[in-house]
Design a protein around this motif. Structure first.
Motif, PDB file in Angstrom:
ATOM      1  N   UNK A 109     -11.485  26.640  -2.360  1.00 49.57           N
ATOM      2  CA  UNK A 109     -11.247  25.460  -1.467  1.00 49.57           C
ATOM      3  C   UNK A 109     -12.103  24.665  -1.697  1.00 49.57           C
ATOM      4  N   UNK A 110     -12.967  25.035  -1.465  1.00 45.25           N
ATOM      5  CA  UNK A 110     -14.299  23.387  -0.993  1.00 45.25           C
ATOM      6  C   UNK A 110     -13.901  22.564  -2.035  1.00 45.25           C
ATOM      7  N   UNK A 111     -14.252  23.573  -3.927  1.00 45.74           N
ATOM      8  CA  UNK A 111     -14.576  22.514  -5.067  1.00 45.74           C
ATOM      9  C   UNK A 111     -13.164  21.907  -5.224  1.00 45.74           C
ATOM     10  N   UNK A 112     -11.880  22.370  -5.149  1.00 40.55           N
ATOM     11  CA  UNK A 112     -10.878  21.934  -5.961  1.00 40.55           C
ATOM     12  C   UNK A 112      -9.489  21.170  -4.864  1.00 40.55           C
ATOM     13  N   UNK A 113     -10.194  21.468  -3.109  1.00 40.36           N
ATOM     14  CA  UNK A 113      -9.503  21.239  -2.149  1.00 40.36           C
ATOM     15  C   UNK A 113      -7.690  21.604  -2.261  1.00 40.36           C
ATOM     16  N   UNK A 114      -7.261  23.071  -2.674  1.00 42.84           N
ATOM     17  CA  UNK A 114      -6.024  22.795  -3.423  1.00 42.84           C
ATOM     18  C   UNK A 114      -5.906  23.421  -1.606  1.00 42.84           C
ATOM     19  N   UNK A 115      -4.387  23.617  -1.244  1.00 43.57           N
ATOM     20  CA  UNK A 115      -3.600  24.389   0.226  1.00 43.57           C
ATOM     21  C   UNK A 115      -4.289  25.558  -0.073  1.00 43.57           C
ATOM     22  N   UNK A 116      -3.736  26.093   1.548  1.00 44.82           N
ATOM     23  CA  UNK A 116      -4.361  27.572   1.432  1.00 44.82           C
ATOM     24  C   UNK A 116      -3.456  28.551   0.800  1.00 44.82           C
ATOM     25  N   UNK A 117      -1.836  27.610   0.977  1.00 38.98           N
ATOM     26  CA  UNK A 117      -1.107  28.612   0.416  1.00 38.98           C
ATOM     27  C   UNK A 117      -0.760  29.044  -1.141  1.00 38.98           C
ATOM     28  N   UNK A 118      -1.080  27.379  -1.671  1.00 38.22           N
ATOM     29  CA  UNK A 118      -1.927  27.567  -2.686  1.00 38.22           C
ATOM     30  C   UNK A 118      -3.370  28.331  -3.387  1.00 38.22           C
ATOM     31  N   UNK A 119      -4.221  28.701  -2.928  1.00 40.59           N
ATOM     32  CA  UNK A 119      -5.057  29.028  -2.775  1.00 40.59           C
ATOM     33  C   UNK A 119      -4.888  30.775  -2.743  1.00 40.59           C
ATOM     34  N   UNK A 120      -3.692  31.690  -1.905  1.00 44.09           N
ATOM     35  CA  UNK A 120      -3.825  32.820  -1.632  1.00 44.09           C
ATOM     36  C   UNK A 120      -2.743  33.392  -3.225  1.00 44.09           C
ATOM     37  N   UNK A 121      -2.023  32.402  -3.457  1.00 44.47           N
ATOM     38  CA  UNK A 121      -0.985  32.712  -4.408  1.00 44.47           C
ATOM     39  C   UNK A 121      -1.605  32.307  -5.846  1.00 44.47           C
ATOM     40  N   UNK A 122      -3.218  32.253  -5.741  1.00 46.81           N
ATOM     41  CA  UNK A 122      -3.839  31.858  -7.010  1.00 46.81           C
ATOM     42  C   UNK A 122      -3.601  33.086  -8.036  1.00 46.81           C
ATOM     43  N   UNK A 123      -3.260  33.185  -9.526  1.00 44.89           N
ATOM     44  CA  UNK A 123      -3.238  34.620 -10.135  1.00 44.89           C
ATOM     45  C   UNK A 123      -4.450  34.196 -11.513  1.00 44.89           C
TER      46      UNK A 123
END
Length: 297
Positions: free
Chosen positions: A140-154
């Motif tokens: 999360x901190x390394x990329x700044x992605x949204x939480x919705x994007x984080x939990x949907x990563x494959x």
């Protein structure tokens, strides 16, 4: 009008491929408009005038809604009537005169580098859950992605050999690099913890303890737990980490265009808030350092 709203929502889903949050907001805003117009004797889509719509905006403003909420409602109304105009349902757009209120953009609340490091140090155990939590916070901190994007990563979205991930945002896709520390945390999770958490074949990268995709609320609880463990008094959310990522990049000289690309902002004006906040912070630091009476109590 309800039928037209349902058709518009279907258009957002099937044609525009809008996010679930966007679709939910548009539907909610337009149903609220429909209720107002019906209560005021205007249920025919062809009878709606700019006066009706301006009366509605005044109505929701008097309810104490924030400028941001009013602006979102106006955006929903304008998008709906533009859709009707393009479909030939109406010949004139009654929302054309609606103007959103000016919104004062506040500087985002961020963590200091020290606070981020303290937060990332908290999951330091060897259980599969703590190994997973460490990897998620690092990502999360390394990329700044949204939480919705984080939990949907494959799993397939992560390239460990090149230290980058592919992030999918609606129809857009962006590539974001990550740190070696993040790579180490991910490798530890993938090779020593993930199999214990995923009971079946699961393409989602981060799952909950039952082996199924995590919810936004589930990760929010993880953030709250470790921030409390770290003794951080600020009210941290996953978006706080995203803001901190962007602010720290800007503080260290990253150009706005690159930050915009990594955050996935469609408009660079959204990213400029970090530059403004950074300028204000530096101005205060200079003042405190140079004014003879700045630190006199």
């Amino acid at each position: 009008m309800l039928q037209r709203i349902n058709e518009f929502v279907d258009y957002l889903v099937e044609v525009k491929r809008a996010s679930k949050n966007t679709i939910s907001s548009y539907r909610r805003d337009l149903l609220k408009l429909n209720n107002f117009l019906t209560d005021n004797g205007c249920s025919d889509i062809h009878q709606i005038t700019s006066t009706n719509l301006n009366s509605y905006i005044l109505f929701i403003e008097k309810q104490g809604m924030s400028s941001a909420t009013v602006s979102r409602n106006i955006a929903s109304v304008k998008a709906f009537f533009l859709y009707l105009l393009k479909k030939g349902v109406i010949s004139e757009d009654p929302s054309d005169t609606l103007k959103p209120p000016k919104i004062e953009k506040k500087a985002p609340m961020v963590l200091s580098v020290e606070e981020v490091n303290l937060l990332l140090e908290q999951p330091n155990g060897t259980s599969p859950k703590e190994i997973r939590d460490k990897a998620m916070l690092e990502m999360l901190y390394a990329t700044g992605i949204r939480v919705s994007e984080l939990i949907n990563l494959k799993v397939s979205d992560v390239n460990l050999s090149m230290n980058f991930l592919q992030c999918h945002d609606s129809n857009k896709e962006r590539v974001i690099p990550f740190t070696n520390e993040t790579k180490e945390a991910l490798e530890n999770y993938l090779y020593h913890a993930r199999e214990a958490m995923c009971k079946d074949e699961q393409e989602i990268l981060f799952t909950n303890c039952q082996g199924v995709p995590m919810t936004r609320q589930g990760f929010w609880k993880i953030i709250k737990y470790y921030s409390a463990k770290a003794g951080i008094k600020k009210d941290i959310t996953p978006h706080t980490i995203r803001h901190s990522f962007a602010m720290h990049l800007v503080n260290n000289g990253a150009d706005l265009k690159s930050v915009q690309e990594m955050l996935g902002h469609s408009d660079i004006s959204t990213t400029q808030i970090y530059m403004k906040a950074n300028a204000n912070t530096k101005l205060k630091e200079i003042y405190d350092r140079t004014h003879p009476r700045a630190n006199v109590s």
